[in-house]
Motif scaffolding. Structure first.
Motif, PDB file in Angstrom:
ATOM      1  N   TYR A 116       0.811  -1.218   0.000  1.00  0.00           N
ATOM      2  CA  TYR A 116       0.000   0.000   0.000  1.00  0.00           C
ATOM      3  C   TYR A 116       0.847   1.273   0.000  1.00  0.00           C
ATOM      4  CZ  TYR A 116      -4.167  -2.828   0.773  1.00  0.00           C
ATOM      5  OH  TYR A 116      -5.184  -3.741   0.632  1.00  0.00           O
ATOM      6  N   ASN A 141      -1.443   1.927  -6.445  1.00  0.00           N
ATOM      7  CA  ASN A 141      -1.876   2.706  -5.282  1.00  0.00           C
ATOM      8  C   ASN A 141      -2.076   4.163  -5.674  1.00  0.00           C
ATOM      9  OD1 ASN A 141      -1.639   0.715  -2.954  1.00  0.00           O
ATOM     10  ND2 ASN A 141       0.379   0.538  -3.882  1.00  0.00           N
ATOM     11  N   THR A 209     -15.349   2.751   5.701  1.00  0.00           N
ATOM     12  CA  THR A 209     -13.915   2.972   5.860  1.00  0.00           C
ATOM     13  C   THR A 209     -13.462   3.851   4.702  1.00  0.00           C
ATOM     14  OG1 THR A 209     -13.669   0.802   6.910  1.00  0.00           O
ATOM     15  CG2 THR A 209     -11.669   1.848   6.083  1.00  0.00           C
ATOM     16  N   THR A 212     -10.181   3.593   1.759  1.00  0.00           N
ATOM     17  CA  THR A 212      -9.977   2.564   0.751  1.00  0.00           C
ATOM     18  C   THR A 212     -10.484   3.023  -0.611  1.00  0.00           C
ATOM     19  OG1 THR A 212     -12.118   1.482   1.018  1.00  0.00           O
ATOM     20  CG2 THR A 212     -10.375   0.846   2.562  1.00  0.00           C
ATOM     21  N   THR A 214     -12.322   1.454  -2.483  1.00  0.00           N
ATOM     22  CA  THR A 214     -13.681   0.929  -2.643  1.00  0.00           C
ATOM     23  C   THR A 214     -14.735   1.866  -2.058  1.00  0.00           C
ATOM     24  OG1 THR A 214     -12.756  -1.303  -2.478  1.00  0.00           O
ATOM     25  CG2 THR A 214     -15.120  -1.119  -2.201  1.00  0.00           C
ATOM     26  N   THR A 265     -15.490  -2.155   6.461  1.00  0.00           N
ATOM     27  CA  THR A 265     -15.257  -3.521   6.019  1.00  0.00           C
ATOM     28  C   THR A 265     -15.699  -4.539   7.089  1.00  0.00           C
ATOM     29  OG1 THR A 265     -13.074  -3.508   7.051  1.00  0.00           O
ATOM     30  CG2 THR A 265     -13.193  -2.754   4.768  1.00  0.00           C
TER      31      THR A 265
END
Length: 358
Positions: A116, A141, A209, A212, A214, A265
């Motif tokens: 990451y 990333n 979260t 991320t 997503t 998550t």
């Protein structure tokens, strides 16, 4: 020295093979690690068919799953480079799928792990190219959900066929013309909201979260689901950080302001479950929970309904797409492809009674 993930999982297999059946808490005590870490390892091993989960315990499978047919890697076979942010949690299954698909096709897979760290992307890509990679599967990333102009130039400057994996470029950009394979996270979040609404839940909150890639897609799908079902967001928690939202949600549930939560998550969902139980609130009676990722949701005290991205299938599909591109004749004008795979909603006790849960 702490054991590696592989060493820890091998120890789990050894213990279960010797004793036949063990609870997760017993495994955690034997290994000297947290129950959350042990649940994650057990979930990974169960998905691979190496263990069985039965009523809160793990047992040795009755018979091993048949090994996939693999063709030997021959001299001159394609070499595929795979860059992912990590080799654990979400991406462990992606790697497994890519590895199996490459082996079945007689190709060689070279792995790069960026941890990451954005600065590691270039170094890992250079290392894979130096190892002879003929094409690349990349999960870079990027600072945002789409690449900056500089990040786009880097990707487009690579001199080998490239497939983006779980990353999207902005529509209309040059990088959007690259092949890609992604999970349709908007659909996954929308399906979760529709499921909750179909159960009669009308005050559905989102715990996200934010850090991320997503997150934005889950938020979009959440609001799309609310719109489709004619619902409003019960209370805006977006101005607070994740920890504050975790602390506040039990109060909102107790006040009947919230009767369901979509949580991204799994880790956040498990922590929220603990906060709710500490307040004496019941799941699903007082509040229904849906986790997003399904890494260890099934191993919670109250097994959590979860949106499960098709992680293994992502790796398989990306390898197939890259191999197709490498097999083309020079100068081929075949169209680029964008493949979106739909996640599954796995219904468990956190949203359904025993008769309905699977």
């Amino acid at each position: 020295m702490r054991p590696s993930v592989d060493e820890r999982q091998e120890r789990i297999l050894q213990l279960v093979r010797e004793r036949g059946s063990l609870r997760v808490s017993e495994l955690a005590a034997e290994l000297g690690v947290s129950a959350v870490t042990t649940r994650r390892d057990v979930e990974t091993l169960a998905e691979l068919g190496r263990l069985r989960r039965v009523h809160g315990a793990v047992t040795w499978p009755e018979r091993a799953a048949p090994a996939p047919v693999r063709h030997p890697v021959e001299a001159g076979a394609p070499v595929l480079g795979l860059l992912v942010p990590a080799d654990q949690y979400y991406y462990a299954e992606v790697i497994q799928g890519a590895r199996a698909a490459a082996a079945a096709a007689g190709a060689r897979l070279v792995l790069g792990i960026s941890k990451y760290r954005q600065e590691e992307d270039a170094a890992q890509i250079a290392s894979m190219l130096a190892a002879g990679a003929d094409g690349l599967l990349l999960t870079p990333n990027w600072a945002g959900t789409t690449p900056t102009a500089a990040e786009e130039r880097t990707i487009l400057g690579l001199q080998v066929p490239t497939v983006l994996l779980e990353r999207r470029a902005a529509p209309g950009s040059a990088a959007a013309e690259l092949d890609r394979v992604c999970t349709d996270h908007v659909h996954g979040a929308c399906a979760a909201v529709r499921h909750l609404a179909a159960l009669g839940r009308r005050r559905i909150a989102l715990l996200l979260t934010e850090t991320t890639p997503t997150a934005g897609f889950v938020r979009t799908g959440y609001h799309a689901g609310l719109d489709a079902m004619g619902l409003d967001q019960p209370e805006d928690l977006a101005e607070e950080d994740s920890e504050s939202r975790l602390r506040r949600l039990p109060d909102l549930v107790a006040a009947k302001t919230v009767d369901a939560v979509l949580v991204h998550t799994d880790t956040e969902a498990l922590i929220l479950l603990q906060h709710l139980q500490a307040r004496g609130l019941r799941v699903p009676e007082d509040v229904a929970l849906v986790a997003y990722d399904d890494e260890m949701a099934a191993l919670a005290d109250v097994p959590l309904t979860a949106v499960a991205p098709p992680k293994r299938a992502l790796g398989e599909a990306a390898v197939g797409m890259l191999l197709d591109r490498l097999a083309e004749e020079p100068g081929s004008d075949s169209p680029r492809r964008h493949l979106d795979l739909l996640p599954q909603l796995r219904v468990r006790r956190s949203t359904a009674d025993d008769a309905a849960a699977s």
